[in-house]
Design a protein around this motif. Structure first.
Motif, short mmCIF file in Angstrom:
data_model
loop_
_atom_site.label_atom_id
_atom_site.label_comp_id
_atom_site.label_asym_id
_atom_site.label_seq_id
_atom_site.Cartn_x
_atom_site.Cartn_y
_atom_site.Cartn_z
N MET A 137 0.84 -1.18 0.00
CA MET A 137 0.00 0.00 0.00
C MET A 137 0.89 1.24 0.00
N PRO A 138 0.58 2.23 -0.85
CA PRO A 138 1.39 3.45 -0.88
C PRO A 138 1.35 4.18 0.46
N GLU A 139 2.47 4.82 0.77
CA GLU A 139 2.57 5.58 2.02
C GLU A 139 2.98 7.01 1.73
N SER A 140 2.48 7.93 2.53
CA SER A 140 2.90 9.32 2.41
C SER A 140 4.21 9.51 3.19
N ILE A 141 4.86 10.62 2.91
CA ILE A 141 6.13 10.95 3.55
C ILE A 141 5.98 12.31 4.22
N ALA A 142 6.49 12.44 5.42
CA ALA A 142 6.51 13.72 6.13
C ALA A 142 7.95 14.23 6.13
N PRO A 143 8.34 15.01 5.13
CA PRO A 143 9.75 15.45 5.04
C PRO A 143 10.27 16.13 6.29
N ALA A 144 9.46 16.96 6.94
CA ALA A 144 9.92 17.66 8.15
C ALA A 144 10.23 16.66 9.26
N ALA A 145 9.43 15.61 9.39
CA ALA A 145 9.67 14.60 10.42
C ALA A 145 10.92 13.80 10.11
N VAL A 146 11.15 13.49 8.84
CA VAL A 146 12.36 12.75 8.47
C VAL A 146 13.59 13.61 8.74
N ALA A 147 13.53 14.88 8.36
CA ALA A 147 14.67 15.77 8.62
C ALA A 147 14.96 15.88 10.11
N ALA A 148 13.91 15.99 10.91
CA ALA A 148 14.09 16.09 12.37
C ALA A 148 14.69 14.82 12.96
N ALA A 149 14.48 13.68 12.31
CA ALA A 149 15.00 12.41 12.81
C ALA A 149 16.46 12.17 12.45
N LEU A 150 17.01 12.97 11.56
CA LEU A 150 18.40 12.77 11.16
C LEU A 150 19.35 13.07 12.31
N THR A 151 20.42 12.29 12.40
CA THR A 151 21.40 12.48 13.48
C THR A 151 22.66 13.19 12.99
N GLU A 152 22.89 13.23 11.68
CA GLU A 152 24.09 13.84 11.12
C GLU A 152 23.76 15.17 10.46
N LEU A 153 24.67 16.11 10.55
CA LEU A 153 24.53 17.39 9.86
C LEU A 153 25.12 17.28 8.46
N TRP A 154 24.54 18.03 7.52
CA TRP A 154 25.01 18.11 6.14
C TRP A 154 25.08 16.74 5.48
N SER A 155 24.20 15.84 5.85
CA SER A 155 24.18 14.49 5.28
C SER A 155 22.78 14.21 4.73
N PRO A 156 22.48 14.73 3.52
CA PRO A 156 21.14 14.58 2.96
C PRO A 156 20.73 13.12 2.83
N ARG A 157 19.42 12.89 2.95
CA ARG A 157 18.86 11.55 2.75
C ARG A 157 17.75 11.63 1.72
N VAL A 158 17.75 10.69 0.82
CA VAL A 158 16.74 10.62 -0.22
C VAL A 158 15.43 10.12 0.38
#
Length: 129
Positions: free
Chosen positions: A1-22
């Motif tokens: 089943m398709p899922e939506s993405i919350a970009p702000a929540a994903v960004a907030a969950a990142l632990t590294e700086l300047w390390s973009p995630r697709v």
């Protein structure tokens, strides 16, 4: 089943700086998120434009023609071939849209440069505390 993405929540969950995630793909482009603080360094993407959208905080994109200041909800496209240096005085969360061929720091290689393989890694939960 398709899922939506919350970009702000994903960004907030990142632990590294300047390390973009697709987080998504659109035709021949990737949609990425990143947590940033400090400066990335001057670089250019000779054949690709780069879209920056601020999800949280403020970002200054230094250009040789003068800086562009972005607040939450604002975006700017750095045209191909234009040298730029993203700077965040305080922590900032951004969304990027780049062609799949775009190298993280263009032709410049620095300790902050991330490979595409690193950018495709799953996001680890950010420690609480």
């Amino acid at each position: 089943m398709p899922e939506s993405i919350a970009p702000a929540a994903v960004a907030a969950a990142l632990t590294e700086l300047w390390s973009p995630r697709v987080v998504a793909e659109v035709d021949d482009s990737y949609v990425k998120v990143a947590r940033v603080h400090g400066e990335l360094g001057w670089h250019a993407h000779d054949r690709e434009d780069e879209l920056f959208l601020v999800l949280k905080g403020e970002l200054r994109i230094e250009l040789e023609a003068g800086p562009v200041h972005l607040s939450e909800g604002e975006l700017f496209v750095v045209p191909k071939g234009v040298r730029h240096n993203p700077v965040a005085v305080e922590e900032c969360h951004i969304l990027l849209v780049e062609r799949k061929s775009t190298l993280h720091t263009g032709g410049a290689v620095t300790p902050l440069t991330r490979s595409l393989e690193e950018q495709l890694r799953p996001v680890e939960p950010r420690p609480r505390g």
